[in-house]
Motif scaffolding. Structure first.
Motif, PDB file in Angstrom:
ATOM      1  N   LEU A 276     -12.903  25.689  -2.404  1.00 52.15           N
ATOM      2  CA  LEU A 276     -13.904  26.200  -3.342  1.00 52.15           C
ATOM      3  C   LEU A 276     -13.690  25.629  -4.734  1.00 52.15           C
ATOM      4  N   SER A 277     -14.775  25.420  -5.441  1.00 47.78           N
ATOM      5  CA  SER A 277     -14.704  24.968  -6.833  1.00 47.78           C
ATOM      6  C   SER A 277     -14.229  26.103  -7.720  1.00 47.78           C
ATOM      7  N   THR A 278     -13.526  25.740  -8.763  1.00 51.04           N
ATOM      8  CA  THR A 278     -13.051  26.734  -9.729  1.00 51.04           C
ATOM      9  C   THR A 278     -13.384  26.253 -11.134  1.00 51.04           C
ATOM     10  N   HIS A 279     -13.416  27.215 -12.049  1.00 49.08           N
ATOM     11  CA  HIS A 279     -13.584  26.879 -13.450  1.00 49.08           C
ATOM     12  C   HIS A 279     -12.592  27.694 -14.242  1.00 49.08           C
ATOM     13  N   PRO A 280     -11.586  27.134 -14.867  1.00 48.05           N
ATOM     14  CA  PRO A 280     -11.337  25.693 -14.958  1.00 48.05           C
ATOM     15  C   PRO A 280     -10.969  25.104 -13.594  1.00 48.05           C
TER      16      PRO A 280
ATOM     17  N   GLY B  68       0.839  -1.183   0.000  1.00 48.48           N
ATOM     18  CA  GLY B  68       0.000   0.000   0.000  1.00 48.48           C
ATOM     19  C   GLY B  68       0.880   1.240   0.000  1.00 48.48           C
ATOM     20  N   SER B  69       0.221   2.410  -0.077  1.00 48.18           N
ATOM     21  CA  SER B  69       0.987   3.648  -0.100  1.00 48.18           C
ATOM     22  C   SER B  69       0.249   4.761   0.637  1.00 48.18           C
ATOM     23  N   LEU B  70       1.013   5.789   0.979  1.00 53.06           N
ATOM     24  CA  LEU B  70       0.509   7.020   1.560  1.00 53.06           C
ATOM     25  C   LEU B  70       1.034   8.146   0.690  1.00 53.06           C
ATOM     26  N   SER B  71       0.147   9.032   0.247  1.00 45.90           N
ATOM     27  CA  SER B  71       0.579  10.126  -0.627  1.00 45.90           C
ATOM     28  C   SER B  71       0.019  11.457  -0.140  1.00 45.90           C
ATOM     29  N   SER B  72       0.669  12.540  -0.586  1.00 45.45           N
ATOM     30  CA  SER B  72       0.227  13.890  -0.229  1.00 45.45           C
ATOM     31  C   SER B  72       0.029  14.711  -1.496  1.00 45.45           C
ATOM     32  N   TYR B  73      -0.943  15.641  -1.435  1.00 48.85           N
ATOM     33  CA  TYR B  73      -1.321  16.478  -2.571  1.00 48.85           C
ATOM     34  C   TYR B  73      -1.503  17.904  -2.074  1.00 48.85           C
ATOM     35  N   ARG B  74      -0.962  18.874  -2.816  1.00 53.60           N
ATOM     36  CA  ARG B  74      -1.056  20.276  -2.424  1.00 53.60           C
ATOM     37  C   ARG B  74      -2.146  20.975  -3.228  1.00 53.60           C
ATOM     38  N   PHE B  75      -3.098  21.573  -2.521  1.00 54.44           N
ATOM     39  CA  PHE B  75      -4.142  22.365  -3.171  1.00 54.44           C
ATOM     40  C   PHE B  75      -3.849  23.834  -2.891  1.00 54.44           C
ATOM     41  N   GLY B  76      -3.525  24.577  -3.934  1.00 53.78           N
ATOM     42  CA  GLY B  76      -3.200  25.991  -3.797  1.00 53.78           C
ATOM     43  C   GLY B  76      -4.314  26.896  -4.290  1.00 53.78           C
ATOM     44  N   GLY B  77      -5.478  26.317  -4.570  1.00 54.75           N
ATOM     45  CA  GLY B  77      -6.610  27.087  -5.067  1.00 54.75           C
ATOM     46  C   GLY B  77      -7.347  27.811  -3.957  1.00 54.75           C
ATOM     47  N   PRO B  78      -8.470  28.380  -4.299  1.00 57.09           N
ATOM     48  CA  PRO B  78      -9.206  29.198  -3.332  1.00 57.09           C
ATOM     49  C   PRO B  78      -9.878  28.365  -2.233  1.00 57.09           C
TER      50      PRO B  78
END
Length: 171
Positions: free
Chosen positions: A42-46, A25-35
């Motif tokens: 918050l949702s964005t478009h695009p 198995g694995s553990l991962s990290s993700y960076r969200f720099g959006g609003p």
């Protein structure tokens, strides 16, 4: 996910399980720099995508659940607790910060039986942190407690003391 960091970003953490013989198995990290608004993304478009920052392969086939604990004073750091259900039967803690990523911190092991742990939660009431560990295979769970001054000795970054968690009740 992490708390909102000083640069406005949040990090998400994900476990991935593999159940075939010899898989990891694995553990991962993700960076969200959006609003964000408060604690909400918050949702964005695009669409704003949170790119993967790191992946850690585990000595475990089936990490089942995870929870994030911010470091002292809401520094841009924290701890990710993951259950290791199939092979190790422990809750493992990783230190995390955006610059260095995930690093093994230690295990919470109380001699858990096979079939878990599957679930983990962490909460704070006053000056006490509660770590709950359970499995639907067992039909019971364990609640651990630690006073904040014992869990974060010296109130220093990266100094979480896992041994401060003591059995409270079995539920």
């Amino acid at each position: 996910r992490s708390h909102k960091l000083s640069d406005g970003s949040v990090y998400f953490f994900l476990t991935h399980s593999e159940t075939d013989e010899g898989d990891q198995g694995s553990l991962s990290s993700y960076r969200f720099g959006g609003p964000t608004e408060g604690d909400h993304v918050l949702s964005t478009h695009p669409l704003t995508v949170a790119p993967r920052q790191q992946i850690v392969m585990l000595n475990e086939q089936h990490p089942s659940d995870l929870v994030f604990l911010p470091d002292v004073d809401n520094l841009d750091a924290g701890y990710v607790f993951i259950t290791q259900e199939y092979d190790r039967h422990v809750v493992t803690c990783y230190r995390w910060d955006p610059a260095t990523g995930l690093a093994l911190h230690g295990d919470v092991s109380l001699g858990f039986p096979a079939g878990g742990p599957m679930f983990v939660f962490l909460d704070r009431v006053g000056d006490v942190f509660y770590l709950g560990i359970a499995s639907s295979h067992w039909g019971w769970g364990q609640l651990l407690a630690a006073r904040d001054c014992d869990l974060f000795p010296g109130c220093a970054r990266g100094a979480l003391d896992l041994a401060a968690f003591r059995p409270e009740i079995i539920f």
